[in-house]
Design an enzyme around this catalytic site. Structure first.
Site, PDB file in Angstrom:
ATOM      1  N   LYS A   1      30.179  22.442  42.126  1.00  0.00           N
ATOM      2  CA  LYS A   1      28.978  22.603  41.295  1.00  0.00           C
ATOM      3  C   LYS A   1      28.326  21.246  41.004  1.00  0.00           C
ATOM      4  O   LYS A   1      27.098  21.117  41.042  1.00  0.00           O
ATOM      5  CB  LYS A   1      29.363  23.302  39.993  1.00  0.00           C
ATOM      6  CG  LYS A   1      29.862  24.738  40.227  1.00  0.00           C
ATOM      7  CD  LYS A   1      30.592  25.274  39.000  1.00  0.00           C
ATOM      8  CE  LYS A   1      31.113  26.684  39.231  1.00  0.00           C
ATOM      9  NZ  LYS A   1      32.041  27.131  38.194  1.00  0.00           N
TER      10      LYS A   1
ATOM     11  N   VAL B   1      31.139  40.025  40.612  1.00  0.00           N
ATOM     12  CA  VAL B   1      29.719  39.693  40.421  1.00  0.00           C
ATOM     13  C   VAL B   1      28.826  40.764  41.056  1.00  0.00           C
ATOM     14  O   VAL B   1      27.785  41.139  40.487  1.00  0.00           O
ATOM     15  CB  VAL B   1      29.398  38.292  41.007  1.00  0.00           C
ATOM     16  CG1 VAL B   1      27.948  37.922  40.758  1.00  0.00           C
ATOM     17  CG2 VAL B   1      30.317  37.243  40.404  1.00  0.00           C
TER      18      VAL B   1
ATOM     19  N   ARG C   1      36.006  52.160  46.889  1.00  0.00           N
ATOM     20  CA  ARG C   1      35.767  51.542  45.581  1.00  0.00           C
ATOM     21  C   ARG C   1      34.275  51.242  45.399  1.00  0.00           C
ATOM     22  O   ARG C   1      33.699  51.454  44.333  1.00  0.00           O
ATOM     23  CB  ARG C   1      36.590  50.253  45.442  1.00  0.00           C
ATOM     24  CG  ARG C   1      36.718  49.782  44.003  1.00  0.00           C
ATOM     25  CD  ARG C   1      37.146  48.353  43.903  1.00  0.00           C
ATOM     26  NE  ARG C   1      36.308  47.534  44.768  1.00  0.00           N
ATOM     27  CZ  ARG C   1      36.654  46.354  45.247  1.00  0.00           C
ATOM     28  NH1 ARG C   1      37.813  45.847  44.963  1.00  0.00           N
ATOM     29  NH2 ARG C   1      35.837  45.679  46.043  1.00  0.00           N
TER      30      ARG C   1
ATOM     31  N   GLY D   1      38.896  37.600  34.857  1.00  0.00           N
ATOM     32  CA  GLY D   1      37.938  37.496  35.972  1.00  0.00           C
ATOM     33  C   GLY D   1      37.216  36.160  36.042  1.00  0.00           C
ATOM     34  O   GLY D   1      36.247  36.003  36.759  1.00  0.00           O
TER      35      GLY D   1
ATOM     36  N   GLY E   1      32.016  35.458  34.894  1.00  0.00           N
ATOM     37  CA  GLY E   1      32.096  36.844  34.433  1.00  0.00           C
ATOM     38  C   GLY E   1      31.062  37.703  35.135  1.00  0.00           C
ATOM     39  O   GLY E   1      30.069  37.199  35.678  1.00  0.00           O
TER      40      GLY E   1
ATOM     41  N   ASP F   1      36.398  23.545  42.217  1.00  0.00           N
ATOM     42  CA  ASP F   1      35.247  24.391  41.881  1.00  0.00           C
ATOM     43  C   ASP F   1      34.202  23.582  41.093  1.00  0.00           C
ATOM     44  O   ASP F   1      33.001  23.648  41.389  1.00  0.00           O
ATOM     45  CB  ASP F   1      35.733  25.599  41.064  1.00  0.00           C
ATOM     46  CG  ASP F   1      34.588  26.482  40.606  1.00  0.00           C
ATOM     47  OD1 ASP F   1      33.990  27.160  41.463  1.00  0.00           O
ATOM     48  OD2 ASP F   1      34.269  26.476  39.404  1.00  0.00           O
TER      49      ASP F   1
ATOM     50  N   ALA G   1       8.869  41.366  37.721  1.00  0.00           N
ATOM     51  CA  ALA G   1       8.777  40.968  39.139  1.00  0.00           C
ATOM     52  C   ALA G   1       7.481  41.445  39.787  1.00  0.00           C
ATOM     53  O   ALA G   1       7.070  40.928  40.818  1.00  0.00           O
ATOM     54  CB  ALA G   1       9.963  41.527  39.909  1.00  0.00           C
TER      55      ALA G   1
ATOM     56  N   LYS H   1      29.125  28.658  45.446  1.00  0.00           N
ATOM     57  CA  LYS H   1      29.003  27.194  45.334  1.00  0.00           C
ATOM     58  C   LYS H   1      29.829  26.468  46.375  1.00  0.00           C
ATOM     59  O   LYS H   1      29.444  25.402  46.860  1.00  0.00           O
ATOM     60  CB  LYS H   1      29.392  26.725  43.931  1.00  0.00           C
ATOM     61  CG  LYS H   1      30.769  27.151  43.454  1.00  0.00           C
ATOM     62  CD  LYS H   1      30.696  28.393  42.633  1.00  0.00           C
ATOM     63  CE  LYS H   1      32.068  28.984  42.423  1.00  0.00           C
ATOM     64  NZ  LYS H   1      32.122  29.929  41.334  1.00  0.00           N
TER      65      LYS H   1
HETATM   66  P1  NDP Z   1      35.358  39.239  44.209  1.00  0.00           P
HETATM   67  O1  NDP Z   1      36.580  38.875  44.976  1.00  0.00           O
HETATM   68  O2  NDP Z   1      35.512  39.977  42.936  1.00  0.00           O
HETATM   69  O3  NDP Z   1      34.384  40.079  45.143  1.00  0.00           O
HETATM   70  C1  NDP Z   1      34.218  39.833  46.507  1.00  0.00           C
HETATM   71  C2  NDP Z   1      34.015  41.163  47.196  1.00  0.00           C
HETATM   72  O4  NDP Z   1      33.686  40.938  48.564  1.00  0.00           O
HETATM   73  C3  NDP Z   1      35.276  42.048  47.177  1.00  0.00           C
HETATM   74  O5  NDP Z   1      34.934  43.343  46.784  1.00  0.00           O
HETATM   75  C4  NDP Z   1      35.744  41.975  48.619  1.00  0.00           C
HETATM   76  O6  NDP Z   1      36.416  43.152  49.037  1.00  0.00           O
HETATM   77  C5  NDP Z   1      34.427  41.859  49.350  1.00  0.00           C
HETATM   78  N1  NDP Z   1      34.561  41.332  50.699  1.00  0.00           N
HETATM   79  C6  NDP Z   1      35.460  40.451  51.194  1.00  0.00           C
HETATM   80  N2  NDP Z   1      35.226  40.240  52.508  1.00  0.00           N
HETATM   81  C7  NDP Z   1      34.177  41.012  52.848  1.00  0.00           C
HETATM   82  C8  NDP Z   1      33.464  41.243  54.064  1.00  0.00           C
HETATM   83  N3  NDP Z   1      33.794  40.638  55.195  1.00  0.00           N
HETATM   84  N4  NDP Z   1      32.440  42.124  54.049  1.00  0.00           N
HETATM   85  C9  NDP Z   1      32.083  42.753  52.919  1.00  0.00           C
HETATM   86  N5  NDP Z   1      32.727  42.567  51.723  1.00  0.00           N
HETATM   87  C10 NDP Z   1      33.743  41.721  51.707  1.00  0.00           C
HETATM   88  O7  NDP Z   1      34.553  37.876  43.989  1.00  0.00           O
HETATM   89  P2  NDP Z   1      33.531  37.528  42.821  1.00  0.00           P
HETATM   90  O8  NDP Z   1      32.596  38.631  42.609  1.00  0.00           O
HETATM   91  O9  NDP Z   1      34.289  36.986  41.654  1.00  0.00           O
HETATM   92  O10 NDP Z   1      32.798  36.257  43.444  1.00  0.00           O
HETATM   93  C11 NDP Z   1      31.774  36.405  44.409  1.00  0.00           C
HETATM   94  C12 NDP Z   1      31.096  35.050  44.583  1.00  0.00           C
HETATM   95  O11 NDP Z   1      30.527  34.655  43.349  1.00  0.00           O
HETATM   96  C13 NDP Z   1      32.036  33.897  44.968  1.00  0.00           C
HETATM   97  O12 NDP Z   1      31.344  33.014  45.818  1.00  0.00           O
HETATM   98  C14 NDP Z   1      32.335  33.219  43.645  1.00  0.00           C
HETATM   99  O13 NDP Z   1      32.687  31.860  43.775  1.00  0.00           O
HETATM  100  C15 NDP Z   1      31.005  33.368  42.962  1.00  0.00           C
HETATM  101  N6  NDP Z   1      31.016  33.308  41.515  1.00  0.00           N
HETATM  102  C16 NDP Z   1      31.878  34.103  40.815  1.00  0.00           C
HETATM  103  C17 NDP Z   1      31.850  34.101  39.443  1.00  0.00           C
HETATM  104  C18 NDP Z   1      32.744  34.977  38.636  1.00  0.00           C
HETATM  105  O14 NDP Z   1      32.664  34.938  37.410  1.00  0.00           O
HETATM  106  N7  NDP Z   1      33.600  35.779  39.229  1.00  0.00           N
HETATM  107  C19 NDP Z   1      30.908  33.255  38.704  1.00  0.00           C
HETATM  108  C20 NDP Z   1      30.026  32.471  39.539  1.00  0.00           C
HETATM  109  C21 NDP Z   1      30.100  32.504  40.895  1.00  0.00           C
HETATM  110  P3  NDP Z   1      38.024  43.206  48.839  1.00  0.00           P
HETATM  111  O15 NDP Z   1      38.283  43.065  47.398  1.00  0.00           O
HETATM  112  O16 NDP Z   1      38.358  44.562  49.367  1.00  0.00           O
HETATM  113  O17 NDP Z   1      38.567  42.084  49.654  1.00  0.00           O
HETATM  114  N1  HSE Z   2      36.088  30.217  38.564  1.00  0.00           N
HETATM  115  C1  HSE Z   2      34.829  29.827  38.053  1.00  0.00           C
HETATM  116  C2  HSE Z   2      35.014  29.331  36.629  1.00  0.00           C
HETATM  117  C3  HSE Z   2      33.884  30.988  38.093  1.00  0.00           C
HETATM  118  O1  HSE Z   2      36.113  29.470  36.085  1.00  0.00           O
HETATM  119  O2  HSE Z   2      34.097  28.769  36.056  1.00  0.00           O
HETATM  120  C4  HSE Z   2      32.478  30.597  37.862  1.00  0.00           C
HETATM  121  O3  HSE Z   2      31.991  29.801  38.873  1.00  0.00           O
END
Ligand code: NDP
Ligand code: HSE
Length: 436
Positions: A205, A14, A49, A187, A302, A201, A33, A105
């Site tokens: 929500k 995200v 990365r 993803g 996504g 999850d 904005a 969430k």
């Molecule tokens: P990811 O795992 O893809 O991204 C999380 C990132 O945070 C990684 O790059 C990770 O690094 C980094 N990270 C972990 N710990 C730390 C730290 N202490 N300091 C700084 N960076 C850190 O997760 P998502 O992007 O999928 O999800 C992010 C949030 O969004 C979650 O709360 C998820 O539930 C929510 N969400 C996700 C959706 C989706 O479609 N993916 C949809 C809706 C909500 P590393 O990989 O090196 O550990």
């Molecule tokens: N894992 C969650 C889903 C991501 O499949 O809907 C979005 O919150």
């Protein structure tokens, strides 16, 4: 006017989408904005990365606290996930007087009360559009667009991973494990997919929507949570024959004695729009007393769909940045002094209809002993289907649809039916909602 400076914590799925969309659409976003929105600093554990995504013009650090401590940063976006470090960082950002945007969430459903109270006391905003149904602006719809209404119920397909799995299993006859791996590759799935497939999850929500709809605190611990891991292909097929699809629904409903908050596989009539939501798509149906039924549909997960919601929050905060805290949109729609303590109902008190599949001995009197138990428990039958047994087969499947009843009454009837010697296997029970 100078661009508002944003610090991004976590640049994974995200986070990278947020960075890319913000950069790609920066001119239009500035127009909306009223000033530019610039990600000025990024923290991620994998600095190399992160740099490959944002280039050299943005400072990247491995310690999120450096972002929070930067006095230039007005808004912190938390996209790390989970309840651990994310909670500490969000509270620290609030304490430092920063507005926060999060898609987390899990964090809000479990610790929302503490987080919103801290934000309220500090006069900052915690915005979370992306936390429910990804790119669908359901928080804005509930909190602002439907504000005239007394919300009666909400039912949503709010987990893309499980909807993708159910759709692929139904249409392609694929195995659960194969489809789950594909959802992870795309993803959609959480880092720990048990949160998706066990309904956690979706319950996070539903908990957030329940608070906004009914003016109650977030109470994830009171939610009834059931996932799709025990769902069998036979039930998907029988439901289809009876004119229903099985979906994992998050449901919250106002009743006279309290509020239902539940996630479980649910039969929905095939002719409802929401029954035809397939793949990783999400959809939420909201029933309001004035507006009637409204349906919100779109990508619930996504990289860029979720970024769309994150950036909407950034724009809202940018517009409200200088507004008096007392006159901003309340976090959970109701002002803190107008929240109420209507209880979340125990699952025994929930009212719903049921699909039952009983594996029974194919002999005289079996159907009547089962219908007698249902009648004695004041449970009314809607439809009955019996599979034709093969030549020489001594057992068969009996499918029963009931009208609405109280869950506790059904539990009692199930125990009595299960005790019959002619019931040969654990009874399958799936809840059914007409969503009329
Ligand atoms: P990811 O795992 O893809 O991204 C999380 C990132 O945070 C990684 O790059 C990770 O690094 C980094 N990270 C972990 N710990 C730390 C730290 N202490 N300091 C700084 N960076 C850190 O997760 P998502 O992007 O999928 O999800 C992010 C949030 O969004 C979650 O709360 C998820 O539930 C929510 N969400 C996700 C959706 C989706 O479609 N993916 C949809 C809706 C909500 P590393 O990989 O090196 O550990
Ligand atoms: N894992 C969650 C889903 C991501 O499949 O809907 C979005 O919150």
């Amino acid at each position: 006017m100078k661009a508002i400076k944003v610090g991004l914590l976590g640049i994974g799925t995200v986070g990278s989408g947020t960075f890319n969309v913000l950069r790609r659409n920066q001119e239009e976003i500035r127009g909306r904005a009223g000033r530019g929105i610039e990600i000025a600093m990024v923290a991620d554990l994998d600095v190399a990365r992160a740099k490959s995504i944002v280039g050299d013009s943005v400072e990247v650090v491995d310690d999120a606290r450096k972002v929070i401590a930067n006095p230039e940063i007005d808004i912190v976006i938390e996209l790390i996930g989970g309840y651990g470090v994310a909670k500490a960082l969000v509270l620290e950002a609030i304490a430092a007087g920063k507005h926060v945007v999060t898609a987390n969430k899990a964090l809000l459903a479990v610790h929302g009360t503490e987080i919103f109270a801290a934000a309220h006391a500090k006069g900052v905003i915690v915005a979370f559009e992306a936390a429910v149904a990804g790119g669908i602006p359901i928080i804005k719809a509930l909190r602002e667009g439907l504000t005239a209404n007394r919300i009666e119920w909400i039912a949503g397909i709010i987990n893309g991973t499980t909807n993708f799995i159910l759709s692929e299993m139904r249409s392609k006859g694929l195995d659960f494990g194969v489809v789950l791996k594909e959802a992870q590759r795309l993803g959609y799935a959480e880092a720990d997919p048990t949160f998706d497939i066990e309904g956690v999850d979706a319950a996070h929500k539903a908990t957030i929507m329940s608070a906004i709809a009914f003016g109650i605190p977030v109470q994830f611990d009171k939610a009834h949570v059931e996932g799709i891991t025990k769902l069998q292909a036979a039930d998907i097929k029988y439901a289809e024959q009876l004119g229903y699809r099985i979906k994992l629904l998050g449901i919250t409903r106002r009743r006279d004695n309290g509020i239902e908050l539940r996630v479980h596989p649910t039969l929905i009539p095939t002719n409802r729009l929401i029954a035809n939501v397939e793949g990783a798509m999400n959809a939420v149906v909201v029933q309001g007393d004035a507006v009637g039924t409204t349906l919100y549909y779109g990508k619930g997960a996504g990289s860029e769909p979720t970024a769309s919601a994150v950036i909407a929050d950034l724009v809202d905060i940018t517009r409200l940045h200088t507004a008096d805290p007392e006159h901003r949109v309340p976090h959970l729609a109701f002002r803190p002094d107008a929240m109420n303590d209507t209880p979340i109902l125990a699952m025994d008190e929930v009212q719903t209809a049921f699909y039952l599949r009983l594996c029974v001995a194919d002999q005289a009197g079996v159907l009547s002993s089962i219908t007698t138990i249902l009648a004695e428990n004041d449970i009314s039958i809607d439809a009955v289907l019996q599979r034709e047994s093969a030549e020489g087969e001594k057992q068969t499947d009996l499918i029963i649809l009931t009208h609405d009843t109280v869950e506790g009454r059904m539990n009692k009837a199930l125990a009595q039916m299960q005790a019959l010697t002619t019931v040969l296997a654990p009874i399958v029970r799936i809840r059914k909602e007409e969503l009329a």
